[in-house]
Write a protein that holds these residues in place. Structure first.
Motif, PDB file in Angstrom:
ATOM      1  N   ILE A 223      32.832  24.156  43.588  1.00  0.00           N
ATOM      2  CA  ILE A 223      32.325  23.486  42.654  1.00  0.00           C
ATOM      3  C   ILE A 223      32.296  24.973  41.375  1.00  0.00           C
ATOM      4  O   ILE A 223      32.326  25.460  41.398  1.00  0.00           O
ATOM      5  N   LYS A 224      32.641  24.140  40.003  1.00  0.00           N
ATOM      6  CA  LYS A 224      32.680  25.119  39.103  1.00  0.00           C
ATOM      7  C   LYS A 224      31.605  23.980  38.253  1.00  0.00           C
ATOM      8  O   LYS A 224      31.449  23.625  38.440  1.00  0.00           O
ATOM      9  N   GLY A 225      31.068  25.435  37.167  1.00  0.00           N
ATOM     10  CA  GLY A 225      30.661  24.380  35.878  1.00  0.00           C
ATOM     11  C   GLY A 225      28.935  24.450  35.497  1.00  0.00           C
ATOM     12  O   GLY A 225      28.044  24.577  34.649  1.00  0.00           O
ATOM     13  N   ARG A 226      28.695  25.771  36.417  1.00  0.00           N
ATOM     14  CA  ARG A 226      26.889  26.197  36.135  1.00  0.00           C
ATOM     15  C   ARG A 226      27.069  27.416  34.773  1.00  0.00           C
ATOM     16  O   ARG A 226      26.559  27.592  34.559  1.00  0.00           O
ATOM     17  N   GLY A 227      28.461  27.471  34.241  1.00  0.00           N
ATOM     18  CA  GLY A 227      28.728  28.506  33.167  1.00  0.00           C
ATOM     19  C   GLY A 227      28.370  27.530  31.980  1.00  0.00           C
ATOM     20  O   GLY A 227      28.786  27.801  31.001  1.00  0.00           O
ATOM     21  N   GLY A 228      29.062  25.915  32.123  1.00  0.00           N
ATOM     22  CA  GLY A 228      28.698  24.763  31.785  1.00  0.00           C
ATOM     23  C   GLY A 228      30.437  24.902  30.682  1.00  0.00           C
ATOM     24  O   GLY A 228      29.644  23.915  29.851  1.00  0.00           O
ATOM     25  N   ALA A 229      30.962  25.362  31.451  1.00  0.00           N
ATOM     26  CA  ALA A 229      32.778  24.886  30.363  1.00  0.00           C
ATOM     27  C   ALA A 229      33.617  24.121  31.914  1.00  0.00           C
ATOM     28  O   ALA A 229      35.273  24.611  31.298  1.00  0.00           O
ATOM     29  N   LEU A 230      33.160  23.274  32.600  1.00  0.00           N
ATOM     30  CA  LEU A 230      33.773  22.608  33.190  1.00  0.00           C
ATOM     31  C   LEU A 230      34.970  22.105  33.141  1.00  0.00           C
ATOM     32  O   LEU A 230      35.542  21.850  33.376  1.00  0.00           O
TER      33      LEU A 230
ATOM     34  N   GLY B 277      39.859  32.417  32.309  1.00  0.00           N
ATOM     35  CA  GLY B 277      38.688  31.080  32.917  1.00  0.00           C
ATOM     36  C   GLY B 277      37.031  31.576  31.873  1.00  0.00           C
ATOM     37  O   GLY B 277      37.174  32.697  31.106  1.00  0.00           O
ATOM     38  N   THR B 278      36.356  31.363  32.356  1.00  0.00           N
ATOM     39  CA  THR B 278      35.010  30.995  31.112  1.00  0.00           C
ATOM     40  C   THR B 278      33.975  31.999  33.082  1.00  0.00           C
ATOM     41  O   THR B 278      33.835  31.534  34.149  1.00  0.00           O
ATOM     42  N   GLY B 279      32.713  32.965  32.688  1.00  0.00           N
ATOM     43  CA  GLY B 279      31.621  33.403  33.393  1.00  0.00           C
ATOM     44  C   GLY B 279      31.480  35.004  33.323  1.00  0.00           C
ATOM     45  O   GLY B 279      32.546  35.245  33.160  1.00  0.00           O
ATOM     46  N   SER B 280      30.805  35.413  34.304  1.00  0.00           N
ATOM     47  CA  SER B 280      30.824  36.885  34.250  1.00  0.00           C
ATOM     48  C   SER B 280      31.988  37.596  35.360  1.00  0.00           C
ATOM     49  O   SER B 280      32.129  38.726  35.238  1.00  0.00           O
ATOM     50  N   THR B 281      32.413  36.633  36.265  1.00  0.00           N
ATOM     51  CA  THR B 281      33.608  36.935  36.686  1.00  0.00           C
ATOM     52  C   THR B 281      34.677  36.684  35.997  1.00  0.00           C
ATOM     53  O   THR B 281      35.465  37.689  36.065  1.00  0.00           O
ATOM     54  N   ALA B 282      35.453  35.300  35.731  1.00  0.00           N
ATOM     55  CA  ALA B 282      36.029  36.213  34.522  1.00  0.00           C
ATOM     56  C   ALA B 282      36.541  36.600  33.102  1.00  0.00           C
ATOM     57  O   ALA B 282      37.492  37.308  33.476  1.00  0.00           O
TER      58      ALA B 282
ATOM     59  N   ARG C 122      36.517  22.085  29.884  1.00  0.00           N
ATOM     60  CA  ARG C 122      37.568  22.608  29.540  1.00  0.00           C
ATOM     61  C   ARG C 122      38.873  23.394  30.980  1.00  0.00           C
ATOM     62  O   ARG C 122      38.977  23.940  30.752  1.00  0.00           O
ATOM     63  N   GLU C 123      37.321  23.703  31.389  1.00  0.00           N
ATOM     64  CA  GLU C 123      38.314  24.630  33.031  1.00  0.00           C
ATOM     65  C   GLU C 123      39.415  23.476  33.227  1.00  0.00           C
ATOM     66  O   GLU C 123      40.708  24.233  33.532  1.00  0.00           O
ATOM     67  N   LYS C 124      38.913  22.559  33.654  1.00  0.00           N
ATOM     68  CA  LYS C 124      39.487  21.349  34.304  1.00  0.00           C
ATOM     69  C   LYS C 124      40.630  21.473  33.724  1.00  0.00           C
ATOM     70  O   LYS C 124      42.192  21.226  34.000  1.00  0.00           O
TER      71      LYS C 124
ATOM     72  N   GLN D 254      31.932  43.750  42.890  1.00  0.00           N
ATOM     73  CA  GLN D 254      32.756  42.901  44.010  1.00  0.00           C
ATOM     74  C   GLN D 254      33.158  41.822  42.306  1.00  0.00           C
ATOM     75  O   GLN D 254      35.091  41.751  42.980  1.00  0.00           O
ATOM     76  N   LYS D 255      32.613  41.973  41.713  1.00  0.00           N
ATOM     77  CA  LYS D 255      33.214  40.973  40.531  1.00  0.00           C
ATOM     78  C   LYS D 255      33.826  41.550  39.989  1.00  0.00           C
ATOM     79  O   LYS D 255      35.448  40.721  39.007  1.00  0.00           O
ATOM     80  N   ILE D 256      34.265  42.898  39.695  1.00  0.00           N
ATOM     81  CA  ILE D 256      34.896  43.503  38.635  1.00  0.00           C
ATOM     82  C   ILE D 256      36.134  44.083  39.816  1.00  0.00           C
ATOM     83  O   ILE D 256      36.825  44.022  39.111  1.00  0.00           O
TER      84      ILE D 256
ATOM     85  N   VAL E  93      43.194  32.250  35.290  1.00  0.00           N
ATOM     86  CA  VAL E  93      42.604  32.635  36.490  1.00  0.00           C
ATOM     87  C   VAL E  93      41.372  33.072  35.643  1.00  0.00           C
ATOM     88  O   VAL E  93      40.583  32.768  34.927  1.00  0.00           O
ATOM     89  N   ASP E  94      39.817  31.975  37.332  1.00  0.00           N
ATOM     90  CA  ASP E  94      38.968  32.264  36.451  1.00  0.00           C
ATOM     91  C   ASP E  94      37.784  32.060  37.701  1.00  0.00           C
ATOM     92  O   ASP E  94      38.447  32.058  39.393  1.00  0.00           O
ATOM     93  N   GLY E  95      36.726  32.106  37.524  1.00  0.00           N
ATOM     94  CA  GLY E  95      35.897  32.042  38.608  1.00  0.00           C
ATOM     95  C   GLY E  95      35.341  30.672  39.205  1.00  0.00           C
ATOM     96  O   GLY E  95      35.826  30.040  38.766  1.00  0.00           O
ATOM     97  N   ALA E  96      34.506  30.570  40.147  1.00  0.00           N
ATOM     98  CA  ALA E  96      33.890  29.312  40.554  1.00  0.00           C
ATOM     99  C   ALA E  96      32.481  29.406  41.102  1.00  0.00           C
ATOM    100  O   ALA E  96      32.015  30.642  41.843  1.00  0.00           O
ATOM    101  N   ASP E  97      31.601  28.402  41.191  1.00  0.00           N
ATOM    102  CA  ASP E  97      30.086  28.798  41.779  1.00  0.00           C
ATOM    103  C   ASP E  97      29.644  28.825  43.761  1.00  0.00           C
ATOM    104  O   ASP E  97      29.002  29.074  43.877  1.00  0.00           O
ATOM    105  N   GLU E  98      31.265  27.702  44.245  1.00  0.00           N
ATOM    106  CA  GLU E  98      30.846  27.440  44.725  1.00  0.00           C
ATOM    107  C   GLU E  98      32.753  27.406  45.497  1.00  0.00           C
ATOM    108  O   GLU E  98      33.377  26.719  45.448  1.00  0.00           O
TER     109      GLU E  98
ATOM    110  N   SER F  12      29.411  36.031  48.095  1.00  0.00           N
ATOM    111  CA  SER F  12      28.152  34.908  47.717  1.00  0.00           C
ATOM    112  C   SER F  12      28.394  33.545  47.767  1.00  0.00           C
ATOM    113  O   SER F  12      27.814  33.079  47.875  1.00  0.00           O
ATOM    114  N   LYS F  13      30.330  33.490  47.319  1.00  0.00           N
ATOM    115  CA  LYS F  13      30.471  32.283  45.998  1.00  0.00           C
ATOM    116  C   LYS F  13      31.241  31.296  47.935  1.00  0.00           C
ATOM    117  O   LYS F  13      31.259  29.334  47.353  1.00  0.00           O
ATOM    118  N   VAL F  14      31.196  31.876  48.844  1.00  0.00           N
ATOM    119  CA  VAL F  14      31.769  31.301  49.832  1.00  0.00           C
ATOM    120  C   VAL F  14      30.956  30.730  50.428  1.00  0.00           C
ATOM    121  O   VAL F  14      30.541  31.626  51.460  1.00  0.00           O
TER     122      VAL F  14
HETATM  123  C1  5RP Z   1      31.644  28.479  34.017  1.00  0.00           C
HETATM  124  C2  5RP Z   1      32.152  28.489  35.661  1.00  0.00           C
HETATM  125  C3  5RP Z   1      32.489  29.622  36.286  1.00  0.00           C
HETATM  126  O1  5RP Z   1      33.670  29.740  36.694  1.00  0.00           O
HETATM  127  C4  5RP Z   1      30.509  29.720  37.326  1.00  0.00           C
HETATM  128  O2  5RP Z   1      30.218  29.316  36.857  1.00  0.00           O
HETATM  129  C5  5RP Z   1      31.218  31.085  38.059  1.00  0.00           C
HETATM  130  O3  5RP Z   1      30.185  32.343  37.493  1.00  0.00           O
HETATM  131  P1  5RP Z   1      30.154  33.530  37.344  1.00  0.00           P
HETATM  132  O4  5RP Z   1      31.275  33.839  37.811  1.00  0.00           O
HETATM  133  O5  5RP Z   1      29.357  34.027  36.506  1.00  0.00           O
HETATM  134  O6  5RP Z   1      29.339  33.896  38.711  1.00  0.00           O
HETATM  135  O7  5RP Z   1      31.852  28.004  36.328  1.00  0.00           O
HETATM  136  O8  5RP Z   1      32.115  26.813  33.549  1.00  0.00           O
END
Ligand code: 5RP
Length: 226
Positions: free
Chosen positions: A97-104, A27-32, A106-108, A6-8, A84-89, A124-126
């Motif tokens: 909610i973002k930043g579980r990858g630690g880049a909140l 963006g940062t993270g596995s989806t980005a 710079r992302e913002k 789904q991320k792909i 273009v970036d991912g999100a946690d929720e 799963s993020k919705v």
């Molecule tokens: C990093 C982020 C990511 O975009 C967020 O954690 C989603 O990551 P993933 O695509 O790996 O689920 O905010 O700071």
């Protein structure tokens, strides 16, 4: 289709929003990461030209450099055509909610400089209500211990983010406290309260940055707009 696929799919779909000559925030993270991969492929094949990018983390910068994606400092290419970036929720109002990858942080910064911010995610993020998981809060090292104590007294259950057993240091040299938003509280109120405290640099609550979201599901990619 599993979450990885789904991320792909979401990353691939986002490429349809990119045109030659654009300036982009990556963006940062596995989806980005999936988006950066397909962007690099499109540039290599010559399907896109004159793309100028800036990154939300050193991690993404490394990936983009390896793919020969042209990189610039944010100020050189802002305002950006698209981020273009991912999100946690993600909630129904496109609050994130973002930043579980630690880049909140710079992302913002990058995403507030974009004319359009496209969120890409698997379904799963919705969430019905933000705060299912932790809310990352970036803090200065000097304030870390006092903020930890303060957040504890506020009932926010802070946990210091670790990496390899050591406090995680962000790209901007800060620390991260992951807090829990109490069920009875509105996330916007909690964020408003903690933003009053010196030493809080930024939170992972993105109330209004996202323009739209591409949500990959087993039945295809669905678009959420404001
Ligand atoms: C990093 C982020 C990511 O975009 C967020 O954690 C989603 O990551 P993933 O695509 O790996 O689920 O905010 O700071």
């Amino acid at each position: 289709m599993d979450a990885v696929q789904q991320k792909i799919e979401a990353g691939r779909e986002a490429l349809r929003f990119v045109f030659s000559g654009m300036s982009l925030g990556l963006g940062t993270g596995s989806t980005a990461k999936e988006f950066v991969t397909v962007l690099g492929d499109a540039l290599k094949r010559g399907e896109l030209r004159d793309i100028r990018c800036t990154c939300t983390s050193t991690q993404t910068e490394e990936q983009a450099r390896a793919l020969n994606i042209p990189l610039f400092a944010l100020a050189e290419i802002a305002p950006l055509d698209l981020a273009v970036d991912g999100a946690d929720e993600i909630d129904a109002q496109l609050r994130l909610i973002k930043g579980r990858g630690g880049a909140l942080l710079r992302e913002k910064i990058v995403e507030q400089q974009a004319k359009r911010f496209l969120v890409i995610a698997d379904e799963s993020k919705v969430v019905a209500r933000l705060g299912v998981g932790v809310l990352p809060v970036e803090v200065t090292p000097f304030a870390l211990d006092v903020l930890h104590a303060r957040f504890t007294s506020m009932g926010l259950n802070p946990v210091l983010r670790l990496r390899d057993g050591q406090p995680r240091t962000t790209d901007e040299g800060h620390r991260i406290l992951d807090i829990r938003v109490p069920d009875v509280s509105d996330i916007a109120d909690v964020v408003n309260d903690i933003r009053q405290l010196a030493g809080v640099v930024e939170t992972g609550f993105f109330p209004s940055e996202a323009s739209e979201a591409l949500i990959a599901t087993p039945n295809g990619v669905r678009r959420m707009t404001r």
